[in-house]
Design a protein around this motif. Structure first.
Motif, PDB file in Angstrom:
ATOM      1  N   PRO A  41       1.180  -1.140  -0.248  1.00 50.84           N
ATOM      2  CA  PRO A  41       0.649  -0.098   0.316  1.00 50.84           C
ATOM      3  C   PRO A  41       1.088   1.431  -0.326  1.00 50.84           C
ATOM      4  O   PRO A  41       0.510   2.115  -1.064  1.00 50.84           O
ATOM      5  CB  PRO A  41      -0.988  -0.207   1.161  1.00 50.84           C
ATOM      6  N   ARG A  42       1.672   1.322   0.580  1.00 52.91           N
ATOM      7  CA  ARG A  42       2.463   2.364   0.470  1.00 52.91           C
ATOM      8  C   ARG A  42       4.117   2.525  -0.352  1.00 52.91           C
ATOM      9  O   ARG A  42       4.930   3.221   0.536  1.00 52.91           O
ATOM     10  CB  ARG A  42       3.346   2.278   1.694  1.00 52.91           C
ATOM     11  N   GLY A  43       4.037   1.625  -0.797  1.00 48.26           N
ATOM     12  CA  GLY A  43       5.177   1.340  -1.998  1.00 48.26           C
ATOM     13  C   GLY A  43       6.406   1.142  -1.151  1.00 48.26           C
ATOM     14  O   GLY A  43       6.202   0.255  -0.264  1.00 48.26           O
ATOM     15  N   PHE A  44       7.644   1.145  -1.735  1.00 47.52           N
ATOM     16  CA  PHE A  44       8.725  -0.086  -1.193  1.00 47.52           C
ATOM     17  C   PHE A  44       9.437   0.931   0.121  1.00 47.52           C
ATOM     18  O   PHE A  44       9.359   2.092   0.125  1.00 47.52           O
ATOM     19  CB  PHE A  44      10.033  -0.244  -2.073  1.00 47.52           C
ATOM     20  N   PRO A  54       5.225  -7.848  -1.819  1.00 46.13           N
ATOM     21  CA  PRO A  54       4.604  -8.540  -2.801  1.00 46.13           C
ATOM     22  C   PRO A  54       5.573  -7.309  -3.717  1.00 46.13           C
ATOM     23  O   PRO A  54       4.803  -6.369  -3.365  1.00 46.13           O
ATOM     24  CB  PRO A  54       3.271  -8.156  -2.941  1.00 46.13           C
ATOM     25  N   VAL A  55       5.559  -8.173  -5.080  1.00 42.82           N
ATOM     26  CA  VAL A  55       6.178  -6.830  -6.444  1.00 42.82           C
ATOM     27  C   VAL A  55       5.317  -7.733  -7.584  1.00 42.82           C
ATOM     28  O   VAL A  55       5.241  -8.931  -7.600  1.00 42.82           O
ATOM     29  CB  VAL A  55       7.431  -6.907  -6.019  1.00 42.82           C
ATOM     30  N   VAL A  56       5.596  -6.708  -8.371  1.00 43.74           N
ATOM     31  CA  VAL A  56       5.232  -7.022  -9.878  1.00 43.74           C
ATOM     32  C   VAL A  56       6.463  -6.666 -10.928  1.00 43.74           C
ATOM     33  O   VAL A  56       7.546  -6.076 -10.435  1.00 43.74           O
ATOM     34  CB  VAL A  56       4.315  -6.136 -11.230  1.00 43.74           C
TER      35      VAL A  56
END
Length: 185
Positions: A41-44, A54-56
């Motif tokens: 939700p807050r990015g890295f 989780p990453v894409v």
């Protein structure tokens, strides 16, 4: 299958330890071969915490590779000289789901030669079923790229020692008010 690398990095072990825990460094050593975007939700975060991230991923920033969960833990040897960051993540969608076992460990320790540099060991153990032999060259090549980038970037980590910590605050200006010795650029 296994990819194993060992190299001396031109930086202090504390700087290397902070670097391997940095999503910014992770993205920098992977780019442009692989690009990652956080699905949190807050990015890295500034510094990886233990747990799942989780990453894409995209090959060359364009080709969708799917989603992956980076699952991190850290350990330190009993004598405290070796610190290990382990990713036991998994593919969630796309091409990475072919990998059924992912065990990536990065070990940071002082150079045994006493140079003040870092002995860096990087091991990936993976299984991709019948595709393992076909996938291994791509992982091997990518790990060579990562090591090249780590070696290039390591000397600059000395300059950032502590800056990437969430608790870091810049030094206060000197009493003369010039700020000449503050370490600020």
């Amino acid at each position: 299958m296994r990819v194993l690398l060992k190299e001396t990095l031109n930086c202090h072990p504390d700087a290397a330890w902070r670097a391997v825990q940095s999503p910014a460094v992770f993205r920098e050593v992977s780019s442009p071969v692989l690009t990652m975007e956080s699905l949190e939700p807050r990015g890295f975060p500034t510094v990886w915490a233990g747990g799942e991230h989780p990453v894409v991923m995209r090959g060359l920033g364009l080709v969708p590779m799917g989603e992956q969960v980076i699952s991190l833990t850290t350990t330190t040897t009993q004598d405290g000289d070796v610190r290990i960051l382990r990713d036991a993540g998994r593919g969630v969608s796309g091409a990475m789901t072919v990998v059924t076992l992912w065990d990536h460990r990065m070990a940071i320790s002082p150079d045994p030669a006493g140079t003040g540099k870092t002995l860096y060991r990087d091991q990936l153990i993976f299984t991709a079923g019948r595709a393992s032999v076909a996938v291994w060259p791509a992982f091997w090549a990518f790990w060579q790229w990562r090591m090249l980038r780590l070696k290039q970037l390591a000397p600059s980590w000395q300059l950032d020692l502590g800056v990437d910590s969430p608790d870091w605050t810049p030094p206060m200006p000197t009493a003369t008010g010039t700020g000449a010795n503050t370490g600020l650029v």
